[in-house]
Design a protein around this motif. Structure first.
Motif, PDB file in Angstrom:
ATOM      1  N   ASP A  69       0.946  -1.324   0.057  1.00 33.16           N
ATOM      2  CA  ASP A  69      -0.030   0.024   0.164  1.00 33.16           C
ATOM      3  C   ASP A  69       0.900   1.095   0.059  1.00 33.16           C
ATOM      4  O   ASP A  69       2.070   1.191   0.449  1.00 33.16           O
ATOM      5  CB  ASP A  69      -0.748   0.260   1.313  1.00 33.16           C
ATOM      6  N   PRO A  70       0.282   2.182  -0.498  1.00 33.76           N
ATOM      7  CA  PRO A  70       1.196   3.658  -0.464  1.00 33.76           C
ATOM      8  C   PRO A  70       1.197   3.946   0.918  1.00 33.76           C
ATOM      9  O   PRO A  70       0.770   3.596   1.913  1.00 33.76           O
ATOM     10  CB  PRO A  70       0.019   4.717  -1.103  1.00 33.76           C
ATOM     11  N   ILE A  71       2.580   4.815   1.249  1.00 37.98           N
ATOM     12  CA  ILE A  71       2.992   5.088   2.380  1.00 37.98           C
ATOM     13  C   ILE A  71       2.095   6.197   2.964  1.00 37.98           C
ATOM     14  O   ILE A  71       1.523   6.236   4.185  1.00 37.98           O
ATOM     15  CB  ILE A  71       4.246   5.666   2.570  1.00 37.98           C
ATOM     16  N   LYS A  72       1.499   7.129   2.178  1.00 29.77           N
ATOM     17  CA  LYS A  72       0.921   8.278   2.551  1.00 29.77           C
ATOM     18  C   LYS A  72      -0.152   8.690   1.394  1.00 29.77           C
ATOM     19  O   LYS A  72       0.065   8.656   0.091  1.00 29.77           O
ATOM     20  CB  LYS A  72       1.724   9.459   2.812  1.00 29.77           C
ATOM     21  N   ASN A  73      -1.413   8.587   1.784  1.00 30.37           N
ATOM     22  CA  ASN A  73      -2.524   9.541   0.896  1.00 30.37           C
ATOM     23  C   ASN A  73      -2.819  10.807   1.413  1.00 30.37           C
ATOM     24  O   ASN A  73      -3.169  10.658   2.528  1.00 30.37           O
ATOM     25  CB  ASN A  73      -3.663   8.418   1.046  1.00 30.37           C
ATOM     26  N   ASN A  74      -2.771  11.642   0.594  1.00 33.79           N
ATOM     27  CA  ASN A  74      -3.318  13.199   1.143  1.00 33.79           C
ATOM     28  C   ASN A  74      -4.317  13.684   0.104  1.00 33.79           C
ATOM     29  O   ASN A  74      -4.209  13.323  -1.079  1.00 33.79           O
ATOM     30  CB  ASN A  74      -2.109  13.908   0.989  1.00 33.79           C
ATOM     31  N   SER A  75      -5.282  14.330   0.506  1.00 35.49           N
ATOM     32  CA  SER A  75      -6.069  15.037  -0.483  1.00 35.49           C
ATOM     33  C   SER A  75      -6.250  16.526  -0.048  1.00 35.49           C
ATOM     34  O   SER A  75      -5.985  16.795   1.236  1.00 35.49           O
ATOM     35  CB  SER A  75      -7.461  14.319  -0.235  1.00 35.49           C
ATOM     36  N   ILE A  76      -6.897  17.274  -0.897  1.00 35.69           N
ATOM     37  CA  ILE A  76      -7.062  18.799  -0.578  1.00 35.69           C
ATOM     38  C   ILE A  76      -8.239  19.004  -1.274  1.00 35.69           C
ATOM     39  O   ILE A  76      -8.738  18.738  -2.508  1.00 35.69           O
ATOM     40  CB  ILE A  76      -5.994  19.722  -1.243  1.00 35.69           C
ATOM     41  N   SER A  77      -9.065  19.773  -0.608  1.00 36.89           N
ATOM     42  CA  SER A  77     -10.419  20.266  -0.912  1.00 36.89           C
ATOM     43  C   SER A  77     -10.633  21.640  -0.448  1.00 36.89           C
ATOM     44  O   SER A  77     -10.723  21.560   0.678  1.00 36.89           O
ATOM     45  CB  SER A  77     -11.521  19.264  -0.878  1.00 36.89           C
ATOM     46  N   LYS A  78     -10.301  22.754  -1.422  1.00 38.26           N
ATOM     47  CA  LYS A  78     -10.522  23.915  -0.905  1.00 38.26           C
ATOM     48  C   LYS A  78     -11.201  24.744  -1.849  1.00 38.26           C
ATOM     49  O   LYS A  78     -11.469  24.391  -2.948  1.00 38.26           O
ATOM     50  CB  LYS A  78      -9.045  24.775  -0.813  1.00 38.26           C
ATOM     51  N   SER A  79     -12.232  25.548  -1.198  1.00 39.86           N
ATOM     52  CA  SER A  79     -13.062  26.396  -1.943  1.00 39.86           C
ATOM     53  C   SER A  79     -13.052  27.976  -1.462  1.00 39.86           C
ATOM     54  O   SER A  79     -12.887  28.003  -0.281  1.00 39.86           O
ATOM     55  CB  SER A  79     -14.476  25.973  -1.964  1.00 39.86           C
ATOM     56  N   TYR A  80     -13.157  28.940  -2.470  1.00 38.89           N
ATOM     57  CA  TYR A  80     -12.942  30.506  -2.091  1.00 38.89           C
ATOM     58  C   TYR A  80     -13.894  31.058  -2.938  1.00 38.89           C
ATOM     59  O   TYR A  80     -14.111  30.962  -4.079  1.00 38.89           O
ATOM     60  CB  TYR A  80     -11.534  30.952  -2.560  1.00 38.89           C
ATOM     61  N   THR A  81     -14.586  32.018  -2.104  1.00 43.14           N
ATOM     62  CA  THR A  81     -15.796  32.541  -2.908  1.00 43.14           C
ATOM     63  C   THR A  81     -14.889  33.982  -3.441  1.00 43.14           C
ATOM     64  O   THR A  81     -14.261  34.549  -2.703  1.00 43.14           O
ATOM     65  CB  THR A  81     -16.786  33.247  -1.918  1.00 43.14           C
ATOM     66  N   ILE A  82     -15.101  34.147  -4.851  1.00 44.98           N
ATOM     67  CA  ILE A  82     -14.286  34.999  -5.490  1.00 44.98           C
ATOM     68  C   ILE A  82     -15.263  36.241  -6.072  1.00 44.98           C
ATOM     69  O   ILE A  82     -14.836  37.309  -6.777  1.00 44.98           O
ATOM     70  CB  ILE A  82     -13.159  34.490  -6.443  1.00 44.98           C
ATOM     71  N   GLY A  83     -16.452  36.000  -6.080  1.00 48.95           N
ATOM     72  CA  GLY A  83     -17.542  36.719  -6.771  1.00 48.95           C
ATOM     73  C   GLY A  83     -17.586  36.609  -8.126  1.00 48.95           C
ATOM     74  O   GLY A  83     -17.150  35.594  -8.761  1.00 48.95           O
ATOM     75  N   ASN A  84     -18.044  37.655  -8.810  1.00 45.32           N
ATOM     76  CA  ASN A  84     -18.271  37.605 -10.238  1.00 45.32           C
ATOM     77  C   ASN A  84     -17.737  38.695 -11.229  1.00 45.32           C
ATOM     78  O   ASN A  84     -17.833  39.290 -12.258  1.00 45.32           O
ATOM     79  CB  ASN A  84     -19.749  37.513 -10.822  1.00 45.32           C
ATOM     80  N   LYS A  85     -16.684  39.125 -10.560  1.00 41.93           N
ATOM     81  CA  LYS A  85     -15.722  40.367 -11.182  1.00 41.93           C
ATOM     82  C   LYS A  85     -14.830  40.049 -12.090  1.00 41.93           C
ATOM     83  O   LYS A  85     -14.220  40.715 -12.798  1.00 41.93           O
ATOM     84  CB  LYS A  85     -15.271  41.470 -10.262  1.00 41.93           C
ATOM     85  N   TYR A  86     -14.707  38.814 -12.145  1.00 44.86           N
ATOM     86  CA  TYR A  86     -13.544  37.923 -13.294  1.00 44.86           C
ATOM     87  C   TYR A  86     -14.094  37.437 -14.549  1.00 44.86           C
ATOM     88  O   TYR A  86     -15.448  36.951 -14.611  1.00 44.86           O
ATOM     89  CB  TYR A  86     -12.733  36.973 -12.597  1.00 44.86           C
ATOM     90  N   ASP A  87     -13.488  37.523 -15.452  1.00 44.19           N
ATOM     91  CA  ASP A  87     -13.679  37.048 -16.856  1.00 44.19           C
ATOM     92  C   ASP A  87     -13.439  35.722 -17.051  1.00 44.19           C
ATOM     93  O   ASP A  87     -12.278  34.921 -17.045  1.00 44.19           O
ATOM     94  CB  ASP A  87     -12.981  37.649 -18.020  1.00 44.19           C
ATOM     95  N   GLU A  88     -14.694  34.754 -16.506  1.00 50.94           N
ATOM     96  CA  GLU A  88     -14.552  33.379 -16.443  1.00 50.94           C
ATOM     97  C   GLU A  88     -13.888  32.623 -17.788  1.00 50.94           C
ATOM     98  O   GLU A  88     -13.142  31.575 -17.724  1.00 50.94           O
ATOM     99  CB  GLU A  88     -15.638  32.660 -16.087  1.00 50.94           C
TER     100      GLU A  88
END
Length: 119
Positions: A69-88
């Motif tokens: 088995d793997p020595i280490k499993n990591n995961s990341i899940s981050k969310s940031y509210t940035i609004g709608n002032k950016y050109d998607e």
């Protein structure tokens, strides 16, 4: 032999570090977001912008020959509210050497405008 053990230790050490939070800087044209994500790359990381929320998700693991088995499993899940002032449509994300950089260009109407003063 010693070098191989040391290399494995360095790989494990990099995976056990916690990712830092998102750092930003602003220009007249865009906002740039930077995050240190050691061990992550374009194959195990997803960056998504939906309804004004920037989401960063990924999973990584370290495998060593001879271990079941793997020595280490990591995961990341981050969310940031940035609004709608950016050109998607013009947002760019890239990762190099574990550094994620997301460039968020401002919409034309959101850019700063300098107004000259009349004397």
């Amino acid at each position: 032999m010693f070098n191989a053990i040391f290399d494995d230790f360095n790989a494990f050490s990099a995976l056990t570090k916690r990712p830092t939070d998102l750092q930003t800087y602003h220009t007249e044209e865009s906002t740039v977001c930077i995050m240190d994500l050691p061990g992550y790359n374009k194959d195990n990381l997803t960056v998504e912008l939906k309804e004004g929320i920037l989401s960063i998700e990924g999973k990584r693991s370290i495998n060593i020959d001879g271990l079941k088995d793997p020595i280490k499993n990591n995961s990341i899940s981050k969310s940031y509210t940035i609004g709608n002032k950016y050109d998607e449509e013009k947002i760019k994300a890239e990762i190099s050497d574990g550094i994620l950089m997301v460039t968020l260009p401002l919409k034309t109407e959101s850019k700063k405008r300098v107004i000259s003063l009349l004397s």
